[in-house]
Write a protein that holds these residues in place. Structure first.
Motif, PDB file in Angstrom:
ATOM      1  N   ASP A 252    -103.037  -8.135 -35.478  1.00  6.62           N
ATOM      2  CA  ASP A 252    -103.249  -9.080 -36.579  1.00  6.62           C
ATOM      3  C   ASP A 252    -102.661  -8.529 -37.879  1.00  6.62           C
ATOM      4  OD1 ASP A 252    -104.596 -10.549 -34.709  1.00  6.62           O
ATOM      5  OD2 ASP A 252    -106.604 -10.162 -35.501  1.00  6.62           O
ATOM      6  N   GLU A 253    -102.706  -7.194 -38.037  1.00 11.57           N
ATOM      7  CA  GLU A 253    -102.224  -6.577 -39.265  1.00 11.57           C
ATOM      8  C   GLU A 253    -100.708  -6.739 -39.448  1.00 11.57           C
ATOM      9  OE1 GLU A 253    -106.079  -5.208 -38.210  1.00 11.57           O
ATOM     10  OE2 GLU A 253    -104.214  -5.089 -37.042  1.00 11.57           O
ATOM     11  N   LEU A 254     -99.974  -6.903 -38.354  1.00  8.83           N
ATOM     12  CA  LEU A 254     -98.517  -7.033 -38.441  1.00  8.83           C
ATOM     13  C   LEU A 254     -98.052  -8.470 -38.674  1.00  8.83           C
ATOM     14  CD1 LEU A 254     -96.985  -4.704 -35.679  1.00  8.83           C
ATOM     15  CD2 LEU A 254     -96.759  -4.484 -38.153  1.00  8.83           C
ATOM     16  N   MET A 255     -98.954  -9.413 -38.566  1.00 12.08           N
ATOM     17  CA  MET A 255     -98.551 -10.820 -38.616  1.00 12.08           C
ATOM     18  C   MET A 255     -97.851 -11.185 -39.924  1.00 12.08           C
ATOM     19  SD  MET A 255     -99.100 -12.067 -35.733  1.00 12.08           S
ATOM     20  CE  MET A 255     -98.979 -13.816 -36.023  1.00 12.08           C
ATOM     21  N   ALA A 256     -98.362 -10.694 -41.042  1.00 12.30           N
ATOM     22  CA  ALA A 256     -97.762 -11.041 -42.338  1.00 12.30           C
ATOM     23  C   ALA A 256     -96.312 -10.572 -42.387  1.00 12.30           C
ATOM     24  CB  ALA A 256     -98.567 -10.424 -43.479  1.00 12.30           C
ATOM     25  N   GLN A 257     -96.047  -9.343 -41.907  1.00 13.89           N
ATOM     26  CA  GLN A 257     -94.682  -8.814 -41.917  1.00 13.89           C
ATOM     27  C   GLN A 257     -93.776  -9.592 -40.972  1.00 13.89           C
ATOM     28  OE1 GLN A 257     -92.983  -5.228 -39.778  1.00 13.89           O
ATOM     29  NE2 GLN A 257     -93.438  -4.281 -41.749  1.00 13.89           N
ATOM     30  N   TYR A 258     -94.267  -9.902 -39.782  1.00 17.14           N
ATOM     31  CA  TYR A 258     -93.444 -10.607 -38.801  1.00 17.14           C
ATOM     32  C   TYR A 258     -93.116 -12.024 -39.270  1.00 17.14           C
ATOM     33  CZ  TYR A 258     -93.385  -7.124 -35.048  1.00 17.14           C
ATOM     34  OH  TYR A 258     -93.134  -6.016 -34.283  1.00 17.14           O
ATOM     35  N   TYR A 259     -94.083 -12.709 -39.868  1.00 26.45           N
ATOM     36  CA  TYR A 259     -93.822 -14.062 -40.369  1.00 26.45           C
ATOM     37  C   TYR A 259     -92.747 -14.033 -41.452  1.00 26.45           C
ATOM     38  CZ  TYR A 259     -96.933 -17.420 -38.127  1.00 26.45           C
ATOM     39  OH  TYR A 259     -97.497 -18.286 -37.226  1.00 26.45           O
ATOM     40  N   LEU A 260     -92.883 -13.106 -42.407  1.00 29.10           N
ATOM     41  CA  LEU A 260     -91.945 -13.071 -43.524  1.00 29.10           C
ATOM     42  C   LEU A 260     -90.546 -12.659 -43.079  1.00 29.10           C
ATOM     43  CD1 LEU A 260     -91.505 -13.374 -46.553  1.00 29.10           C
ATOM     44  CD2 LEU A 260     -92.179 -10.980 -46.831  1.00 29.10           C
ATOM     45  N   LEU A 261     -90.448 -11.620 -42.248  1.00 33.64           N
ATOM     46  CA  LEU A 261     -89.140 -11.083 -41.893  1.00 33.64           C
ATOM     47  C   LEU A 261     -88.467 -11.808 -40.738  1.00 33.64           C
ATOM     48  CD1 LEU A 261     -89.780  -7.237 -42.238  1.00 33.64           C
ATOM     49  CD2 LEU A 261     -88.927  -8.859 -43.942  1.00 33.64           C
ATOM     50  N   LEU A 263     -89.507 -15.166 -39.620  1.00 34.26           N
ATOM     51  CA  LEU A 263     -89.498 -16.619 -39.805  1.00 34.26           C
ATOM     52  C   LEU A 263     -89.109 -17.030 -41.221  1.00 34.26           C
ATOM     53  CD1 LEU A 263     -92.723 -17.727 -37.842  1.00 34.26           C
ATOM     54  CD2 LEU A 263     -90.372 -17.514 -37.002  1.00 34.26           C
ATOM     55  N   GLY A 264     -89.147 -16.066 -42.139  1.00 31.26           N
ATOM     56  CA  GLY A 264     -88.731 -16.373 -43.511  1.00 31.26           C
ATOM     57  C   GLY A 264     -89.763 -17.110 -44.324  1.00 31.26           C
ATOM     58  N   ARG A 265     -91.015 -17.011 -43.947  1.00 33.37           N
ATOM     59  CA  ARG A 265     -92.071 -17.652 -44.734  1.00 33.37           C
ATOM     60  C   ARG A 265     -93.333 -16.800 -44.686  1.00 33.37           C
ATOM     61  NH1 ARG A 265     -92.036 -21.082 -40.040  1.00 33.37           N
ATOM     62  NH2 ARG A 265     -94.047 -21.119 -38.957  1.00 33.37           N
ATOM     63  N   LYS A 266     -94.226 -17.072 -45.636  1.00 25.04           N
ATOM     64  CA  LYS A 266     -95.458 -16.299 -45.721  1.00 25.04           C
ATOM     65  C   LYS A 266     -96.447 -16.735 -44.650  1.00 25.04           C
ATOM     66  CE  LYS A 266     -95.159 -15.185 -50.652  1.00 25.04           C
ATOM     67  NZ  LYS A 266     -95.827 -15.286 -51.963  1.00 25.04           N
ATOM     68  N   PHE A 267     -97.214 -15.772 -44.210  1.00 23.05           N
ATOM     69  CA  PHE A 267     -98.238 -16.002 -43.198  1.00 23.05           C
ATOM     70  C   PHE A 267     -99.445 -16.681 -43.844  1.00 23.05           C
ATOM     71  CE2 PHE A 267    -102.090 -14.038 -41.176  1.00 23.05           C
ATOM     72  CZ  PHE A 267    -102.069 -14.816 -40.038  1.00 23.05           C
ATOM     73  N   SER A 268     -99.903 -17.774 -43.258  1.00 22.02           N
ATOM     74  CA  SER A 268    -101.060 -18.495 -43.777  1.00 22.02           C
ATOM     75  C   SER A 268    -102.339 -17.854 -43.267  1.00 22.02           C
ATOM     76  CB  SER A 268    -101.006 -19.969 -43.344  1.00 22.02           C
ATOM     77  OG  SER A 268    -102.208 -20.629 -43.706  1.00 22.02           O
ATOM     78  N   THR A 269    -103.123 -17.294 -44.188  1.00 21.61           N
ATOM     79  CA  THR A 269    -104.369 -16.639 -43.787  1.00 21.61           C
ATOM     80  C   THR A 269    -105.408 -17.643 -43.307  1.00 21.61           C
ATOM     81  OG1 THR A 269    -105.084 -16.695 -46.106  1.00 21.61           O
ATOM     82  CG2 THR A 269    -104.022 -14.674 -45.336  1.00 21.61           C
ATOM     83  N   GLY A 270    -105.176 -18.923 -43.587  1.00 22.26           N
ATOM     84  CA  GLY A 270    -106.122 -19.937 -43.133  1.00 22.26           C
ATOM     85  C   GLY A 270    -105.986 -20.274 -41.662  1.00 22.26           C
ATOM     86  N   LEU A 271    -104.903 -19.789 -41.043  1.00 22.49           N
ATOM     87  CA  LEU A 271    -104.652 -20.071 -39.632  1.00 22.49           C
ATOM     88  C   LEU A 271    -105.339 -19.014 -38.781  1.00 22.49           C
ATOM     89  CD1 LEU A 271    -102.936 -22.168 -38.050  1.00 22.49           C
ATOM     90  CD2 LEU A 271    -101.092 -20.498 -38.024  1.00 22.49           C
ATOM     91  N   HIS A 272    -105.969 -19.438 -37.686  1.00 26.36           N
ATOM     92  CA  HIS A 272    -106.617 -18.487 -36.792  1.00 26.36           C
ATOM     93  C   HIS A 272    -105.549 -17.540 -36.236  1.00 26.36           C
ATOM     94  CE1 HIS A 272    -108.641 -16.815 -33.260  1.00 26.36           C
ATOM     95  NE2 HIS A 272    -109.781 -17.193 -33.815  1.00 26.36           N
ATOM     96  N   PRO A 273    -105.842 -16.222 -36.186  1.00 23.63           N
ATOM     97  CA  PRO A 273    -104.834 -15.262 -35.715  1.00 23.63           C
ATOM     98  C   PRO A 273    -104.220 -15.624 -34.369  1.00 23.63           C
ATOM     99  CG  PRO A 273    -106.702 -14.093 -36.648  1.00 23.63           C
ATOM    100  CD  PRO A 273    -107.077 -15.546 -36.622  1.00 23.63           C
ATOM    101  N   MET A 274    -105.034 -16.155 -33.455  1.00 26.40           N
ATOM    102  CA  MET A 274    -104.497 -16.524 -32.143  1.00 26.40           C
ATOM    103  C   MET A 274    -103.486 -17.657 -32.266  1.00 26.40           C
ATOM    104  SD  MET A 274    -104.345 -15.971 -29.000  1.00 26.40           S
ATOM    105  CE  MET A 274    -105.648 -14.739 -29.053  1.00 26.40           C
ATOM    106  N   ASP A 275    -103.816 -18.669 -33.064  1.00 26.75           N
ATOM    107  CA  ASP A 275    -102.896 -19.794 -33.259  1.00 26.75           C
ATOM    108  C   ASP A 275    -101.631 -19.341 -33.996  1.00 26.75           C
ATOM    109  OD1 ASP A 275    -104.655 -21.565 -32.017  1.00 26.75           O
ATOM    110  OD2 ASP A 275    -105.705 -22.003 -33.888  1.00 26.75           O
ATOM    111  N   ALA A 276    -101.809 -18.407 -34.929  1.00 22.91           N
ATOM    112  CA  ALA A 276    -100.662 -17.900 -35.683  1.00 22.91           C
ATOM    113  C   ALA A 276     -99.693 -17.156 -34.761  1.00 22.91           C
ATOM    114  CB  ALA A 276    -101.137 -16.969 -36.793  1.00 22.91           C
ATOM    115  N   LYS A 277    -100.233 -16.386 -33.824  1.00 24.30           N
ATOM    116  CA  LYS A 277     -99.378 -15.657 -32.892  1.00 24.30           C
ATOM    117  C   LYS A 277     -98.642 -16.618 -31.965  1.00 24.30           C
ATOM    118  CE  LYS A 277    -102.152 -11.448 -32.858  1.00 24.30           C
ATOM    119  NZ  LYS A 277    -102.992 -10.521 -32.088  1.00 24.30           N
TER     120      LYS A 277
END
Length: 396
Positions: A252-261, A263-277
């Protein structure tokens, strides 16, 4: 798009730009910029770590600029010493060219082929006379080269630095002169090399390139940079199911970096980690395979890891032949969970993380929840150990 708007867009995800003012001025020129990315095909595969700079290069293309992809058929035979504690193995030219064909095809999954100029630096290095090589070397000092952090570290540890390695930054820098680069992209470990390029351009009375650095993507272990040699990578040529499964194992800690680098957008903290992955994995598979493949893999994943019986599902095996610790059949549950993640999924979970999974009811043996981290279940061959919603193993 106005220069200020272009700059604002391009800056997203950047680690360092030298300098923003220079880039703003270049963006205001009445012509497309020549944006250079040099790659050394030391292997045949591109992983997601490589795509960080490729995606930024594509962004420049989408804004109307020219991508200059330099295939380092000569520099690859030396091997970039950046970030290395030992000398890279040297490759033959035939090996490099075989890798280059595969590398090119994979890079063009990200880049727009119509706006990409591909050149090999052998075009100018192969014809160089030895006296020209000597004159080129005279442009830099040994003191400059030894200021590199990687070289300094090796000197302090009394580890060898081969003379040919010192040639690498000079050769990469000369590439910038030959293609008259306006901007050079690279990871943060390329700062020294790209700055040497600015110096050589200045010596040649050319406008100096802008240094545009991108962060280095962490690997699946969340600790070291993504690397095939470290086994923590995701290759863009891997199957859809392999890519999807590996991305679902990202912490879960890597999600913000993976989304930005990636996908080119910020990770939405409102999204459940499982759905975000799942969203991350879907989009990456769609990019390097197809949307149909991504949807099919998502459906298979959901079916595989639903709450249904997993007895007939093909799961990784965990047992003495796969994990050489006695605790497999009788250690505490925290140790078993950590070992299962590492052995079967190459994911390093701390004991604190494993304890949290147990206490929240994620860990089950044949459907029975275990909430006591100190429990010592006597696991038997054939039983299914579910670690979380997306990871399960079979006891062998």
């Amino acid at each position: 798009m106005e220069p200020a708007e272009s700059l604002s867009l391009l800056k997203q995800g950047a680690a360092q730009i030298i300098s923003e003012d220079e880039l703003r001025q270049k963006l205001a020129l009445d012509r497309p910029l020549r944006v250079k990315l040099g790659v050394d095909p030391t292997s045949a595969d591109i992983h997601l770590g490589h795509t960080v700079v490729l995606r930024k290069l594509r962004q420049f293309q989408d804004l109307g600029h020219e991508a200059v992809l330099i295939i380092g058929d000569f520099t690859a035979m030396i091997g970039d010493p950046s970030g290395r504690s030992v000398t890279r193995p040297q490759l033959t030219h035939d090996q490099v060219m075989a890798h280059a064909a595969s590398y090119r095809d994979q890079a063009l999954k990200v880049l727009d082929p119509a706006k990409t100029r591909i050149v090999f630096n052998g075009e100018w290095f192969q014809s160089m006379e030895f006296d020209e090589v000597i004159r080129l070397n005279s442009r830099v000092t040994l003191q400059q080269m030894l200021q590199r952090e990687d070289f300094k570290a090796r000197l302090e540890k009394k580890q060898p630095i081969s003379a040919h390695e010192i040639q690498y930054p000079i050769m990469q820098a000369w590439d910038s002169v030959m293609v008259r680069a306006d901007v050079e992209l690279g990871g943060t470990d390329q700062l020294f090399n790209i700055l040497v390029g600015r110096d050589l351009q200045k010596d040649e009375n050319l406008p100096q390139q802008v240094v545009f650095l991108l962060p280095i993507l962490a690997g699946l272990d969340g600790v070291q940079k993504m690397s095939k040699s470290l086994g923590n990578h995701i290759g863009v040529s891997e199957s859809a199911s392999e890519i999807f499964g590996k991305l679902m194992s990202v912490s879960d800690e890597l999600m913000a970096q993976y989304y930005l680098l990636l996908l080119g957008r910020k990770f939405s903290t409102g999204l459940h980690p499982m759905d975000a992955k799942k969203q991350l994995a879907f989009e990456i598979v769609a990019t390097y395979h197809s949307r149909e493949a991504a949807q099919r893999t998502l459906d298979e994943w959901n079916a595989r890891f639903s709450e249904k019986d997993l007895s007939d599902v093909d799961l990784p095996n965990l047992g003495p032949d796969f994990w050489p610790f006695e605790e497999v059949y009788g250690g505490d549950l925290v140790t078993i969970v950590c070992g299962a993640y590492l052995t079967c999924f190459n994911v390093q979970k701390s004991r604190t993380e494993a304890r949290k999974l147990i206490e929240q009811g994620s860990v089950k043996v044949d459907g029975k929840k275990f909430r006591d981290p100190k429990a010592t279940p006597k696991l038997q061959p054939g039983q299914i150990l579910r670690l979380d919603k997306t990871h399960a193993v079979r006891i062998a």
